[in-house]
Design an enzyme around this catalytic site. Structure first.
Site, short mmCIF file in Angstrom:
data_model
loop_
_atom_site.label_atom_id
_atom_site.label_comp_id
_atom_site.label_asym_id
_atom_site.label_seq_id
_atom_site.Cartn_x
_atom_site.Cartn_y
_atom_site.Cartn_z
N HIS A 94 27.87 -23.56 -12.52
CA HIS A 94 26.68 -23.55 -13.37
C HIS A 94 25.59 -24.50 -12.88
CE1 HIS A 94 28.70 -20.98 -16.17
NE2 HIS A 94 29.57 -21.89 -16.56
N ASP A 106 35.42 -16.38 -12.79
CA ASP A 106 35.40 -17.16 -14.02
C ASP A 106 34.87 -16.29 -15.16
OD1 ASP A 106 35.26 -20.27 -14.99
OD2 ASP A 106 33.68 -19.10 -15.92
N ASP A 135 39.71 -18.83 -17.32
CA ASP A 135 39.29 -18.71 -18.71
C ASP A 135 39.01 -17.27 -19.14
OD1 ASP A 135 37.08 -18.69 -17.08
OD2 ASP A 135 35.95 -20.19 -18.20
#
Length: 348
Positions: free
Chosen positions: A167, A201, A287
């Site tokens: 990010h 992810d 995740d």
């Protein structure tokens, strides 16, 4: 580096005690890194352990601005607990009247959310992870170059980076990410060949995409749940003016399980095949597993074994960075074990 007579995989991890154990206190727990390393070492028992050397931010500077890197370096020198982190202040251009004059003020300037905090440990971990990403990429490129053309064994290096990175943009961090580790590795590898970054992810790798968006030598692909970070990750984002077609986003509806995920994975693998890269950088998060990441995606732990086998079947020299995973769930260790066992099965 000499391959064995059986052309066995050449596997390494670029880690050290600091990288291995560094986590965000109270947000992510140490077992997310230790579970990844345990699964990796179990699948590849002859793994070579490489220790990254400090580089004073040199790797980070390959994709980040000098003032941002200097801010993170400053964070390593502050006594633990000295900084009182701001809440509810994001330094939007409309808000700014004067340049910030304190570390707290610069903190509001350099992070786009309230949860990413520049503690001394986080800043030191970010610098170490960035250095490890660059050095791991050089190890991988050197391993490939040392073999005769067409005779390279499968090669992989794991960089268990904490804090994670996908990010982080060139001038700001956020989403618990400080430096864009996958982008750092990809930029280094692109010196000697074409590179694909595949991000699995749960959330979109908006930082990786932004940093590499106009680089035609690197294809970035992200399979993620639609939504966060809300301002990126859509299918129409396909690359910058100098690199059309160099970015592929595959957003999935919230709550998707592997029935929806599998076709997106095949689309990604087909795109990789068409690009004909020399190297793969894998941004690995767990995740997307149903128990983690607030259920935005609902993969079973066993599905990560399929992911490991399908991606390994590309037989590309691979550098793995670690992204989202929540160590307080036992499923982190279970998913990691399925993933690396599946990869090892494909490469043996």
């Amino acid at each position: 580096m000499k391959a064995t007579a059986k052309n066995e995989p050449v596997i390494a991890e670029m880690t050290s005690p600091y990288v291995e154990h560094q986590e965000f206190p109270d947000i992510v727990y140490p077992t997310s890194v230790t579970a990844t390393l345990a699964a990796f070492r179990s699948a590849f028992p002859n793994v070579t352990r490489l220790v990254p050397e400090p580089d004073d931010g040199a790797a980070a500077l390959t994709v980040h601005s000098g003032d941002y890197v200097d801010f993170v370096k400053e964070g390593t020198r502050r006594p633990d607990g000295l900084t009182k982190f701001p809440l509810n202040v994001i330094a939007l251009p409309e808000l700014r009247v004067s340049e910030p004059r304190t570390f707290e003020g610069r903190h509001a300037q350099y992070f786009f959310d309230e949860v990413t905090r520049a503690t001394p440990a986080v800043c030191e971990g970010a610098l170490q992870s960035a250095a490890a990403s660059g050095q791991g990429a050089r190890w991988l490129a050197g391993t490939v170059a040392a073999q005769p053309a067409g005779q390279q064994p499968p090669a992989m290096v794991l960089v268990p980076s904490r804090p994670p990175g996908h990010h982080a943009l060139s001038t700001v961090g956020g989403g618990l990410c400080v430096f864009a580790n996958a982008a750092i590795a990809a930029r280094e590898l692109s010196r000697s060949g074409r590179v694909v970054v595949l991000d699995i992810d749960q959330d979109h790798g908006n930082g990786t995409q932004t940093v590499l968006y106009d680089d035609p030598s690197i294809l970035t692909i992200s399979i993620h749940a639609e939504g966060w970070p809300h301002v990126a990750g859509f299918a129409e984002e396909t690359g910058g003016p100098n690199a059309p077609g160099s970015n592929l986003n595959l957003p999935l509806p919230t709550g998707s399980d592997f029935t929806a995920y599998a076709p997106a994975l095949e689309t990604a693998l087909e795109a990789i095949g068409r690009f004909e890269p020399t190297y793969l950088v894998l941004a690995l998060g767990y995740d997307a597993q149903w128990e983690q990441g607030f259920g935005a995606l609902r993969l079973q732990s066993e599905d990560f074994g399929v992911l490991g086998r399908r991606i390994a079947a590309l037989r590309l020299p691979t550098l793995v960075t670690t992204e989202g995973c929540y160590g307080y769930y036992e499923s982190t260790a279970v998913a990691a074990t399925h993933f690396f066992d599946g990869w090892a099965e494909q490469w043996r």
